[in-house]
Design a protein around this motif. Structure first.
Motif, short mmCIF file in Angstrom:
data_model
loop_
_atom_site.label_atom_id
_atom_site.label_comp_id
_atom_site.label_asym_id
_atom_site.label_seq_id
_atom_site.Cartn_x
_atom_site.Cartn_y
_atom_site.Cartn_z
N LEU A 173 17.10 39.29 -10.42
CA LEU A 173 16.50 39.57 -9.19
C LEU A 173 16.22 38.19 -8.34
CD1 LEU A 173 14.35 42.74 -9.87
CD2 LEU A 173 16.54 42.46 -8.82
N ALA A 174 15.72 37.24 -9.13
CA ALA A 174 15.31 36.04 -8.23
C ALA A 174 16.39 35.23 -8.13
CB ALA A 174 14.56 35.18 -9.26
N ALA A 175 17.47 35.13 -8.69
CA ALA A 175 18.58 34.54 -8.44
C ALA A 175 19.30 35.11 -7.20
CB ALA A 175 19.59 34.30 -9.72
N SER A 176 19.29 36.18 -7.23
CA SER A 176 20.02 37.07 -6.15
C SER A 176 19.22 36.76 -4.78
CB SER A 176 20.26 38.45 -6.32
OG SER A 176 18.72 39.16 -6.10
N ASN A 177 18.18 36.64 -4.93
CA ASN A 177 17.13 36.26 -3.56
C ASN A 177 17.50 34.87 -3.06
OD1 ASN A 177 16.18 38.95 -3.78
ND2 ASN A 177 14.21 38.00 -4.73
N VAL A 178 17.59 33.79 -4.18
CA VAL A 178 17.76 32.40 -3.82
C VAL A 178 19.18 32.45 -3.16
CG1 VAL A 178 17.76 30.11 -4.63
CG2 VAL A 178 15.77 31.68 -5.28
N LEU A 179 20.15 32.86 -3.84
CA LEU A 179 21.64 32.60 -3.57
C LEU A 179 21.85 33.33 -2.27
CD1 LEU A 179 23.43 33.33 -6.87
CD2 LEU A 179 22.96 31.15 -5.66
N ARG A 180 21.17 34.34 -1.74
CA ARG A 180 21.31 35.05 -0.48
C ARG A 180 20.00 34.80 0.39
NH1 ARG A 180 24.46 40.48 -0.64
NH2 ARG A 180 24.25 40.30 1.41
N VAL A 227 2.48 31.10 -22.15
CA VAL A 227 1.99 30.86 -20.54
C VAL A 227 3.16 30.19 -19.68
CG1 VAL A 227 0.36 29.12 -19.59
CG2 VAL A 227 -0.38 30.49 -21.48
N ALA A 228 3.79 29.30 -20.29
CA ALA A 228 5.04 28.67 -19.81
C ALA A 228 5.78 29.66 -19.15
CB ALA A 228 5.66 27.73 -20.67
N LEU A 229 6.19 30.69 -19.98
CA LEU A 229 6.96 31.83 -19.21
C LEU A 229 6.52 32.56 -18.23
CD1 LEU A 229 8.67 33.24 -22.79
CD2 LEU A 229 9.98 32.32 -20.79
N LEU A 230 5.29 33.00 -18.38
CA LEU A 230 4.58 33.81 -17.44
C LEU A 230 4.43 32.76 -16.18
CD1 LEU A 230 1.56 35.41 -19.39
CD2 LEU A 230 3.22 36.43 -18.05
N GLY A 231 4.05 31.56 -16.23
CA GLY A 231 4.04 30.70 -15.12
C GLY A 231 5.69 30.67 -14.16
N LEU A 232 6.58 30.46 -15.09
CA LEU A 232 7.91 30.36 -14.43
C LEU A 232 8.45 31.71 -13.97
CD1 LEU A 232 9.93 28.47 -17.17
CD2 LEU A 232 9.24 27.72 -15.14
N LEU A 233 7.91 32.77 -14.55
CA LEU A 233 8.29 34.10 -14.00
C LEU A 233 7.49 34.58 -12.61
CD1 LEU A 233 8.80 36.30 -17.25
CD2 LEU A 233 10.79 35.59 -15.53
N LEU A 234 6.30 34.36 -12.86
CA LEU A 234 5.45 34.58 -11.58
C LEU A 234 5.65 33.93 -10.53
CD1 LEU A 234 2.19 35.68 -13.62
CD2 LEU A 234 3.76 37.25 -12.70
N GLY A 235 5.64 32.50 -10.68
CA GLY A 235 5.88 31.66 -9.61
C GLY A 235 7.38 31.68 -9.07
N GLY A 236 8.24 31.73 -10.05
CA GLY A 236 9.50 31.56 -9.28
C GLY A 236 9.96 33.22 -8.89
N VAL A 237 9.55 34.00 -9.23
CA VAL A 237 9.92 35.41 -8.44
C VAL A 237 9.39 35.62 -7.36
CG1 VAL A 237 10.20 37.89 -8.87
CG2 VAL A 237 10.78 36.33 -10.60
N SER A 238 7.92 35.19 -7.45
CA SER A 238 7.39 35.45 -6.07
C SER A 238 7.95 34.46 -4.89
CB SER A 238 5.67 35.14 -6.00
OG SER A 238 5.45 33.91 -6.76
N TRP A 239 8.21 33.29 -5.33
CA TRP A 239 8.90 32.26 -4.17
C TRP A 239 10.12 33.02 -3.99
CZ3 TRP A 239 13.35 29.40 -5.14
CH2 TRP A 239 13.57 28.26 -4.17
N SER A 240 10.83 33.58 -4.88
CA SER A 240 12.29 33.91 -4.33
C SER A 240 12.23 35.07 -3.23
CB SER A 240 12.96 34.56 -5.73
OG SER A 240 12.60 35.53 -5.93
N LEU A 241 10.82 35.97 -3.29
CA LEU A 241 10.70 36.95 -2.31
C LEU A 241 10.49 36.23 -1.18
CD1 LEU A 241 8.47 39.22 -4.42
CD2 LEU A 241 10.87 39.66 -3.84
N ILE A 242 9.86 35.17 -1.07
CA ILE A 242 9.51 34.56 0.19
C ILE A 242 10.91 34.17 0.67
CG2 ILE A 242 8.39 32.32 1.22
CD1 ILE A 242 6.05 32.81 -0.63
N VAL A 243 11.86 33.43 -0.04
CA VAL A 243 12.98 32.81 0.53
C VAL A 243 13.98 34.13 1.01
CG1 VAL A 243 15.22 31.92 -0.27
CG2 VAL A 243 13.06 30.95 -1.16
N ALA A 244 13.89 35.22 0.35
CA ALA A 244 14.63 36.49 0.78
C ALA A 244 14.39 37.15 2.04
CB ALA A 244 14.54 37.46 -0.42
#
Length: 514
Positions: free
Chosen positions: A163-170, A233-250
């Motif tokens: 989902l995050a990749a699709s948001n960033v790619l488009r 912790v590292a996985l949670l940080g990447l998922l929560l931060g990355g997906v929330s940022w991708s929503l802003i981009v989308a």
């Protein structure tokens, strides 16, 4: 001899996914992130998740060091007993059990909401099905249960990454702009909103610390749980931060607040509907439902091991410290926890309850706040114990990391208490707000009273708190005979009586018993 958990069955990856599943990141992204973006958080949200991940990595340094010294199934409970004393340890155990149980109830309440777009069935049927699966997997061999959790957790990660990749790619407007990352002028940052985001963000990580509960069942007890905690912790940080940022981009940095207000909890899926095929969106909804299920299952195993640790030490009834003969899993604790959860859901159904997002948020936030208090106590315990009884840890692990995490978690706890009505999405003074605060205070009072009662009525049990069921040797002494400052050579080991200053410290008991 107390019954033991089966050793050597889990690796660091399994433990990391158990901690990740307990935190249920997809639940946070569906229920917490949209209202935060609607409030105008913007780039503050993903950056806040990144900053909180760094804070919790600092916490994990001291937490892992304490686990290396004493790898036991009670997670933070024995560590706090060792660092802050037995009453604090029992209090932390009560707070952790009630907090994890509240989060699990919140996930069961959320199960009906997650299944609604997929199945036309009442909430109680979905909750009952999830409960039955959790109750079935609870007494299983831990490596089998961990495999189920890891499989579903990996699927959740893959779906979120897609989902995050699709948001960033488009992205909105055809390109990713600086406005999705840059905060703007520091003076224009809404400080109350920042405090609220930090408080809500740290609650979203609640559950990662449960990795330490599997120390006795790990292949390398003194290392695996610590590595698993860092990994979760590292996985949670990447998922929560990355997906929330991708929503802003989308949605577009300038449009995200309005879009989040319009879409609400459907924001994650709505962005996918604009970019993916229908089957992919359906798959993401299935991942949401399985994320709720796997979160409840991971919390079930965490509660089992904490209750087992207390039963093994006779702080709770000794029957709870029994394990299955073939599985080596805490069977009695698992069955008890399943019966408690089943009775609570049955009572809710008979009372005519129709739980939804509001009920789930109230339970999950209240439980996560209780867990946050446990994290603060664990960080302070690491700071005290690692410096009071220094070993081979460096200055950063022994002092700097625990000190920084204690200060940070203390500030975050204060922010969470201050902004509790906003976190619960309820007006100040609302009865449920007072109920959450009252329940946490009651947990502190009951835990302290429980420990002091054990000290008065069962001093041997009290002396064994946090020792993982290790034998406690007590040598009777004449009341008139003063305690000798140094034991004679060849004399049997002597455990200080409760009246001796410092006798409550677990390391005193262990050192003099060895």
């Amino acid at each position: 001899m107390p019954e033991e958990l089966a050793p050597g069955r889990l690796g660091a990856a399994s433990v990391a996914f158990l901690g990740l599943a307990a935190a249920a990141p997809i639940v946070t992204l569906v229920t917490l992130v949209p209202p935060a973006l609607a409030a105008g958080a913007g780039p503050l949200l993903p950056l806040g998740f990144a900053g909180l991940a760094l804070t919790l990595l600092l916490f994990s340094c001291g937490y892992a060091a304490m686990g290396r010294r004493s790898p036991r199934a009670g997670a933070a409970y024995p560590q706090i007993a060792r660092g802050l004393g037995r009453p604090a340890g029992v209090t932390a155990a009560w707070l952790a059990i009630s907090g994890y149980q509240a989060i699990q109830f919140g996930l069961y309440a959320l199960a009906g909401v997650a299944a609604q777009p997929l199945l036309s069935v009442p909430w109680w049927m979905v909750a009952a099905a999830c409960w039955a699966l959790v109750a079935l997997c609870g007494p299983m061999r831990v490596e089998i249960a961990a495999g189920v959790v890891a499989l579903l957790a990996v699927g959740q990660v893959v779906v979120l990454a897609g989902l995050a990749a699709s948001n960033v790619l488009r992205p909105f407007g055809g390109r990713v702009t600086e406005a999705s990352i840059v905060l703007g002028e520091p003076g224009r940052i809404d400080r109350p909103l920042l405090g609220l985001l930090l408080a809500a963000g740290v609650l979203a990580f609640a559950g990662f610390e449960s990795a330490a509960a599997y120390a006795e069942e790990s292949r390398l007890p003194r290392r695996t749980a610590g590595l698993g905690g860092f990994g979760s912790v590292a996985l949670l940080g990447l998922l929560l931060g990355g997906v929330s940022w991708s929503l802003i981009v989308a949605a577009g940095p300038g449009r995200i607040a309005g879009v989040a207000r319009d879409r609400g909890t459907e924001l994650l899926f709505a962005m996918g509907e604009e970019r993916l095929l229908p089957w992919a969106v359906t798959l993401s909804r299935v991942a949401f439902l399985t994320g709720v299920l796997v979160g409840a299952l991971a919390l079930h195993h965490t509660i089992n091991r904490l209750v087992y640790a207390l039963g093994r030490e006779h702080v709770l009834p000794a029957v709870l410290g029994h394990t299955g003969r073939r599985t080596g899993a805490p069977r009695a604790a698992s069955v008890t926890q399943s019966l408690v959860a089943g009775a609570a859901m049955t009572g809710a159904y008979l009372a005519g309850a129709d739980p939804g997002l509001r009920t789930a948020r109230w339970l999950i936030v209240g439980g996560a706040l209780s867990v946050l208090l446990v994290l603060l106590m664990a960080s302070l315990a690491a700071l005290v114990h690692l410096n009071r009884v220094p070993a081979d840890e460096g200055a950063f692990v022994r002092f700097a990391a625990p000190f920084l995490s204690t200060v940070s978690l203390g500030v975050l706890t204060w922010l969470a208490v201050r902004d509790l009505p906003a976190l619960l999405a309820m007006p100040p003074g609302y009865p449920l707000v007072r109920a959450v605060a009252g329940a946490i205070v009651a947990g502190v009072v009951l835990g302290t009273a429980h420990a002091l009662l054990l000290r008065l009525t069962r001093p041997v049990v009290y002396a064994g708190i946090g020792l993982g069921g290790s034998a406690v040797v007590v040598t009777p002494q004449s009341p008139a005979a003063p305690a000798a400052p140094v034991a004679a050579i060849g004399a049997p080991p002597r455990i200080p009586r409760q009246r001796v200053p410092g006798a409550h410290r677990p390391e005193r008991v262990e050192r003099e018993a060895s």
